[in-house]
Design an enzyme around this catalytic site. Structure first.
Site, PDB file in Angstrom:
ATOM      1  N   LEU A  79       0.831  -1.202   0.000  1.00  0.00           N
ATOM      2  CA  LEU A  79       0.000   0.000   0.000  1.00  0.00           C
ATOM      3  C   LEU A  79       0.868   1.255   0.000  1.00  0.00           C
ATOM      4  O   LEU A  79       1.872   1.325   0.724  1.00  0.00           O
ATOM      5  CB  LEU A  79      -0.908   0.010   1.236  1.00  0.00           C
ATOM      6  CG  LEU A  79      -1.575   1.339   1.608  1.00  0.00           C
ATOM      7  CD1 LEU A  79      -2.606   1.742   0.552  1.00  0.00           C
ATOM      8  CD2 LEU A  79      -2.219   1.260   2.991  1.00  0.00           C
ATOM      9  N   SER A  80       0.476   2.266  -0.780  1.00  0.00           N
ATOM     10  CA  SER A  80       1.077   3.588  -0.740  1.00  0.00           C
ATOM     11  C   SER A  80       2.580   3.517  -1.038  1.00  0.00           C
ATOM     12  O   SER A  80       2.955   3.082  -2.117  1.00  0.00           O
ATOM     13  CB  SER A  80       0.781   4.235   0.617  1.00  0.00           C
ATOM     14  OG  SER A  80       1.070   5.604   0.600  1.00  0.00           O
TER      15      SER A  80
END
Length: 577
Positions: free
Chosen positions: A162-163
């Site tokens: 994620l991210s």
């Protein structure tokens, strides 16, 4: 065993039959729980050591009889313990998928304090395999792939994040397509963008830019793109990472893969949203693009996952989706399952034992059965038969035996799980009795001490772990230390007596568990001293405990705390438990 011996004495000349259903433990079963905190490698670029957790399932693998390995990377301000692993709240919700597919999950913590928010260095301008986050993560993958106890298939290694973890996922997939068969990018900026551009696509940056940057990272490994697949996911209310990066990531990967692609019909996903798949010119599904309706900047864990700190349990279960995508479309593993031995048996008649078995093979025909018998006469016959079934007789000495049957299909190079034949007796029961009083003694992270009482007429003893003999020759002492064990793992042990008349039956089993190998220590000092000593780190003028990220107050000499190191690289405020 008393009944079996009486029956054998009375009916030695009669036909005695022993059989079992197939055992499905072809690879070692793990504990089925997240590990304690691990320390894997030093990061000389960002500082500190790579720490984290892994999940080793007790279930068997579902593809090619070997385990998949999934590297999961958290986002900025997150940690493996607080957000990824199942620490009481489901985390990223990987445990169920690990159990379903028999896969090992790795959840490391980002080393150092990159971008002052515990991020992965996705925006590095010098991604490489020899230093920094890229290097320590690839070394972590290699650590598990080369350790035979985990039975990892190098063709089933995946990464998702994620991210900043999503950006690092794309960077790793681009830089090492020879290692990663599939990737899962969640709200990840593509290679060549900076941290200042996280919320918008810079002028002139296109999918072609992303694809070319990706190929540049791969270098000589670019041909491996031909068998890699990629999934991308993002939320419609994500205002942290530009939503336009989502479809750009997928298009960039297709450019790196090369060739023509055809968009398939858009499908809805559970929890709201849609998925757009793309197939290549060979009709193979290569990329997926999931738009999650109403999801902000978060990891979509689905029901059962955490629902806080950039983890969303109200939309699609992305671990379930991406694992299904990877496993159904892996281009590096044969789609045929391993053969299965459906039944096996040992039939005793005098001094002969006939071993029989039957199996099935999805790829065609079983080309060979292997028979292994452990006892006074050892049998290791890799050519016992072939086809749908076999039966073969062996002349053996009197005594107790255990055995197994496996099947191999040369077309796919796969071997079945072992069908285990329970202990049986040939001839008269030997006078030897198994030793009594088997007990577990002191344990370390890699050893367990055993002891037992002396048995009459014994010349030595054999030690068995989880049903397999681990002493090459009988030991003469009434104690033994089993070594080479995994930390924080339970093992079953049995002992037999060896004498001039053969080998006795196995003793009752005992269970021993290795330690974690770590002793908690507590240190009372100023926040400044904790940071300087590497027990904590500075974030915006505050001292945060390494590992737990607990806020200790201002980073200066006037604030004092006690930090307990409960595992390698992991500190909590307070004393040792």
């Amino acid at each position: 065993m008393a009944f079996q011996r009486l029956f054998a004495r009375a009916c030695a000349s009669l036909l005695i039959f022993a059989s079992c259903l197939p055992a499905h433990a072809q690879v070692t079963a793990g504990p089925g729980a997240w590990s304690a905190s691990q320390t894997w490698d030093a990061d000389t670029v960002n500082g500190g050591s790579l720490t984290g957790y892994f999940y080793w399932p007790a279930t068997q693998p579902t593809l090619a009889a070997k385990r998949a390995l999934v590297l999961v990377l958290h986002g900025c301000t997150q940690t493996a313990l607080g957000d990824v692993i199942d620490n009481g709240d489901g985390g990223f919700n990987w445990k169920a998928m690990a159990d379903q597919y028999g896969a090992v999950i790795l959840a490391p913590n980002a080393t150092g304090n990159v971008y002052s928010n515990h991020c992965w260095d996705y925006a590095s301008t010098s991604h490489n395999r020899s230093s920094g986050h890229d290097a320590v993560l690839l070394k972590l993958i290699n650590r598990f792939v080369t350790n035979s106890q985990y039975a990892i298939d190098p063709n089933q290694v995946y990464v998702a994040g994620l991210s900043s973890g999503g950006g690092e996922t794309m960077a790793l997939g681009c830089m090492a397509p020879d290692i990663f068969a599939g990737i899962g990018i969640n709200a990840g900026p593509p290679p060549g963008t900076t941290t200042a551009q996280i919320g918008f696509v810079p002028s002139g940056y296109t999918a072609t830019t992303a694809g070319n940057n990706c190929k540049a990272l791969a270098g000589a490994n670019s041909p491996k793109f031909a068998t890699q697949i990629a999934g991308v996911v993002w939320g419609t209310t994500d205002y942290t990472v530009a939503q336009a990066y989502g479809p750009m990531d997928a298009a960039g990967m297709r450019i790196a893969y090369g060739g023509a692609f055809t968009q398939q019909a858009t499908a809805s996903v559970p929890g709201g949203g849609s998925n757009i798949p793309y197939k290549d010119s060979n009709g193979k599904l290569r990329t997926t693009e999931i738009t999650v309706t109403g999801m902000a900047h978060a990891w979509p864990a689905g029901a059962g996952g955490q629902n806080a700190n950039y983890v969303d349990a109200t939309h699609v279960n992305y671990p379930s989706f991406v694992m299904d995508f990877w496993f159904k479309n892996n281009l590096r593993v044969t789609a045929f399952a391993a053969p299965v031995v459906n039944s096996c048996s040992a039939t005793v008649n005098g001094g002969s034992v006939t071993v029989a078995g039957a199996g099935t093979d999805s790829a065609g025909t079983i080309t060979s059965y292997k028979v292994v018998l452990t006892g006074p006469t050892a049998v290791n016959d890799a050519a016992a038969g072939s086809g749908a079934s076999f039966s073969k007789a062996y002349a053996v000495a009197d005594g107790y035996y255990t055995g197994s049957v496996t099947a191999t299909d040369s077309a796919t190079g796969q071997t079945s799980a072992a069908c285990t034949i329970a202990q049986f007796l040939v001839g008269q029961a030997p006078a030897l009795q198994p030793p009594a009083g088997l007990a577990v003694g002191a344990a370390t992270a890699s050893t367990i001490a055993l002891s037992w009482s002396a048995a009459a007429n014994a010349t030595g003893y054999n030690v068995y772990r989880n049903g397999g003999k681990i002493t090459a020759t009988p030991v003469t002492a009434t104690s033994y230390t089993a070594g080479g064990l995994a930390a924080s793992t339970s093992y079953n042990f049995q002992v037999s007596t060896v004498g001039t008349s053969g080998e006795s039956a196995l003793s009752n089993a005992v269970t021993g568990t290795t330690t974690s190998g770590f002793t908690c220590t507590a240190t009372n000092a100023s926040n400044y001293a904790h940071v300087q000593a590497g027990r904590a780190h500075d974030s915006g003028g505050y001292a945060l405990a390494n590992g737990s990220n607990q806020n200790m107050g201002l980073d200066n000499v006037f604030y004092t705390n006690t930090l307990a190191q409960t595992s390698a690289g992991y500190y909590v405020i307070g004393n040792c438990p």
